[in-house]
Design a protein around this motif. Structure first.
Motif, PDB file in Angstrom:
ATOM      1  N   VAL A 115       1.006  -1.046   0.018  1.00 42.32           N
ATOM      2  CA  VAL A 115      -0.004   0.132  -0.093  1.00 42.32           C
ATOM      3  C   VAL A 115       0.856   1.334   0.003  1.00 42.32           C
ATOM      4  N   LYS A 116       0.696   2.113  -0.896  1.00 44.22           N
ATOM      5  CA  LYS A 116       1.416   3.106  -1.215  1.00 44.22           C
ATOM      6  C   LYS A 116       1.125   4.706  -0.644  1.00 44.22           C
ATOM      7  N   PRO A 117      -0.202   4.587  -0.755  1.00 45.10           N
ATOM      8  CA  PRO A 117      -0.738   6.111  -0.392  1.00 45.10           C
ATOM      9  C   PRO A 117      -0.355   6.352   1.166  1.00 45.10           C
ATOM     10  N   LEU A 118      -0.106   7.488   1.433  1.00 44.28           N
ATOM     11  CA  LEU A 118       0.267   8.171   2.856  1.00 44.28           C
ATOM     12  C   LEU A 118      -0.086   9.432   3.071  1.00 44.28           C
ATOM     13  N   PRO A 119      -1.517   9.613   3.466  1.00 45.52           N
ATOM     14  CA  PRO A 119      -2.220  10.648   3.417  1.00 45.52           C
ATOM     15  C   PRO A 119      -1.496  11.367   4.865  1.00 45.52           C
ATOM     16  N   PHE A 120      -1.683  12.729   5.066  1.00 46.85           N
ATOM     17  CA  PHE A 120      -1.271  13.561   5.873  1.00 46.85           C
ATOM     18  C   PHE A 120      -2.047  13.098   7.470  1.00 46.85           C
ATOM     19  N   ALA A 121      -3.244  13.008   6.999  1.00 44.66           N
ATOM     20  CA  ALA A 121      -4.266  12.761   8.214  1.00 44.66           C
ATOM     21  C   ALA A 121      -3.650  11.088   8.874  1.00 44.66           C
ATOM     22  N   ALA A 179       4.590  -1.386  10.399  1.00 44.71           N
ATOM     23  CA  ALA A 179       3.618  -1.144   9.169  1.00 44.71           C
ATOM     24  C   ALA A 179       4.117   0.068   8.404  1.00 44.71           C
ATOM     25  N   ALA A 180       4.909   1.087   8.983  1.00 46.86           N
ATOM     26  CA  ALA A 180       5.335   2.069   8.467  1.00 46.86           C
ATOM     27  C   ALA A 180       6.395   1.870   7.576  1.00 46.86           C
ATOM     28  N   LEU A 181       7.260   0.783   8.086  1.00 50.55           N
ATOM     29  CA  LEU A 181       8.608   0.641   7.367  1.00 50.55           C
ATOM     30  C   LEU A 181       8.294  -0.768   6.378  1.00 50.55           C
ATOM     31  N   ALA A 182       7.159  -1.063   6.091  1.00 50.16           N
ATOM     32  CA  ALA A 182       6.868  -2.411   5.611  1.00 50.16           C
ATOM     33  C   ALA A 182       7.459  -2.500   4.119  1.00 50.16           C
ATOM     34  N   ASN A 183       7.253  -1.235   3.191  1.00 48.61           N
ATOM     35  CA  ASN A 183       7.337  -1.339   1.864  1.00 48.61           C
ATOM     36  C   ASN A 183       9.135  -1.125   1.855  1.00 48.61           C
ATOM     37  N   PHE A 184       9.849  -0.881   2.946  1.00 53.11           N
ATOM     38  CA  PHE A 184      11.405  -0.854   2.810  1.00 53.11           C
ATOM     39  C   PHE A 184      11.912  -2.351   3.276  1.00 53.11           C
ATOM     40  N   THR A 218      -7.450   1.797   2.478  1.00 52.47           N
ATOM     41  CA  THR A 218      -8.155   0.761   1.979  1.00 52.47           C
ATOM     42  C   THR A 218      -8.505   0.401   0.962  1.00 52.47           C
ATOM     43  N   ARG A 219      -8.681   1.102   0.030  1.00 49.58           N
ATOM     44  CA  ARG A 219      -8.873   1.318  -1.467  1.00 49.58           C
ATOM     45  C   ARG A 219      -7.832   0.521  -2.241  1.00 49.58           C
ATOM     46  N   ALA A 220      -6.443   1.306  -1.749  1.00 47.89           N
ATOM     47  CA  ALA A 220      -5.252   0.792  -1.897  1.00 47.89           C
ATOM     48  C   ALA A 220      -4.974  -0.888  -1.838  1.00 47.89           C
ATOM     49  N   ALA A 221      -5.262  -1.151  -0.725  1.00 50.66           N
ATOM     50  CA  ALA A 221      -5.206  -2.545  -0.094  1.00 50.66           C
ATOM     51  C   ALA A 221      -6.092  -3.456  -1.024  1.00 50.66           C
ATOM     52  N   TYR A 222      -7.374  -2.910  -1.297  1.00 51.60           N
ATOM     53  CA  TYR A 222      -8.483  -3.863  -2.042  1.00 51.60           C
ATOM     54  C   TYR A 222      -7.733  -4.195  -3.383  1.00 51.60           C
ATOM     55  N   LYS A 223      -7.231  -3.028  -4.010  1.00 53.32           N
ATOM     56  CA  LYS A 223      -6.440  -3.032  -5.511  1.00 53.32           C
ATOM     57  C   LYS A 223      -5.479  -4.018  -5.554  1.00 53.32           C
ATOM     58  N   LEU A 224      -4.684  -4.259  -4.214  1.00 48.76           N
ATOM     59  CA  LEU A 224      -3.757  -5.376  -4.208  1.00 48.76           C
ATOM     60  C   LEU A 224      -4.232  -6.616  -4.436  1.00 48.76           C
ATOM     61  N   TYR A 225      -5.631  -6.912  -4.236  1.00 45.69           N
ATOM     62  CA  TYR A 225      -6.160  -8.311  -4.357  1.00 45.69           C
ATOM     63  C   TYR A 225      -6.717  -8.376  -5.848  1.00 45.69           C
ATOM     64  N   GLY A 226      -6.466  -7.626  -6.493  1.00 45.90           N
ATOM     65  CA  GLY A 226      -6.880  -7.620  -8.228  1.00 45.90           C
ATOM     66  C   GLY A 226      -6.730  -8.968  -8.664  1.00 45.90           C
ATOM     67  N   ASP A 227      -5.621  -9.608  -8.453  1.00 43.20           N
ATOM     68  CA  ASP A 227      -5.534 -10.884  -9.203  1.00 43.20           C
ATOM     69  C   ASP A 227      -6.053 -12.207  -8.317  1.00 43.20           C
ATOM     70  N   ALA A 228      -6.622 -12.008  -7.264  1.00 40.68           N
ATOM     71  CA  ALA A 228      -7.092 -13.045  -6.392  1.00 40.68           C
ATOM     72  C   ALA A 228      -8.217 -14.033  -7.063  1.00 40.68           C
ATOM     73  N   THR A 229      -8.162 -15.036  -7.060  1.00 37.82           N
ATOM     74  CA  THR A 229      -9.240 -15.945  -7.429  1.00 37.82           C
ATOM     75  C   THR A 229     -10.410 -16.052  -6.461  1.00 37.82           C
TER      76      THR A 229
END
Length: 271
Positions: A115-121, A179-184, A218-229
């Motif tokens: 998940v890449k978005p990191l909103p200010f809130a 979680a904050a460092l997950a992508n690294f 949450t929408r970004a996480a949902y998109k990661l499941y795009g190839d899920a069967t």
């Protein structure tokens, strides 16, 4: 073969005690399910006890929590429905990907790896922990003001303050850092196998006014499941914040979950 009640395991996130699930547990029990809401590893049994002993959960990380709930699931008579909020939603996704549940519901789930978005809130909500690296090994509490921004921003101030007093507890800072460092991190505990085959259905739920886990996350996480069967669905609740499992509107969320479970062929009775 005799019928048994379908187990439901409720998994809370940071800063809310396990007993905050009691209204959900009562509702699901009335619908024929067999609900339990175990706390995180080391979590004292009451809000008061948790507040008086914050060190009991200091240093607990995502892998510790996953292993804790996996053991609980293994001891159940049949695969349970898994329902988690915030970091509990991340834990649900990990367990479900490992085929340790009949279905999963992740409500305002903490961001998983990828998940890449990191909103200010979201950054502002996490700052009470991430603002001090030493908090990785500590348990941290939220003030009324911090809770109001991160959880109760869509509520009247008085309701937010009541929820803060009733349910909040110190929580470990380590999961937020993970979680904050997950992508690294090559082997992040926040990684979920979103392409896992043969898993149970998954429902992601988002409060569209959430500051702690904004809707875009949450929408970004949902998109990661795009190839899920396997079945993966997203439900968005307008005008709801991170408190949507415990505030006055919790029943609308719970009723939607019950209806979704029924649509997946899951009821309170399992043969």
């Amino acid at each position: 073969m005799s019928e048994i009640r379908t187990p439901v395991v409720f998994i809370h996130g940071l800063w809310l005690h396990a007993t905050s699930w009691q209204p959900w547990s009562d509702l699901f029990a009335a619908q024929g399910y067999d609900p339990i809401a175990p706390g995180w590893p080391g979590e004292p049994p009451t809000v008061a006890a948790a507040r008086s002993n914050p060190d009991a959960v200091a240093g607990v990380g995502i892998d510790d929590v996953v292993a804790h709930y996996a053991k609980i699931v293994d001891e159940l008579p049949v695969p349970p429905v898994l329902i988690g909020h915030s970091f509990g939603g991340l834990i649900v996704q990990r367990l479900l990907a490992d085929h340790q549940g009949a279905a999963g519901v992740a409500i305002d789930p903490a961001q998983i790896k990828g998940v890449k978005p990191l909103p200010f809130a979201q950054l502002r909500s996490a700052f009470p922990v991430l603002g001090n690296p030493a908090n990785r090994k500590r348990a941290v509490s939220l003030t009324e003001k911090q809770f109001r921004y991160g959880f109760g921003n869509a509520l009247p101030a008085a309701e937010s303050d009541v929820l803060h007093e009733r349910w909040t507890i110190p929580s470990p800072g380590r999961p937020l850092f993970e979680a904050a460092l997950a992508n690294f991190a090559k082997h992040s505990p926040a990684a979920v196998d979103t392409a896992a085959t043969g898993r149970g259905p998954l429902l992601l739920i988002s409060g569209q006014q959430d500051h702690t886990v904004p809707d875009v996350v949450t929408r970004a996480a949902y998109k990661l499941y795009g190839d899920a069967t396997s079945v993966t669905e997203l439900k968005q609740f307008p005008d709801r914040g991170h408190s949507l499992t415990v505030d006055a509107g919790w029943r609308g969320v719970a009723d939607h979950v019950l209806g979704w479970l029924n649509s997946q062929g899951l009821t309170g009775q399992s043969s």
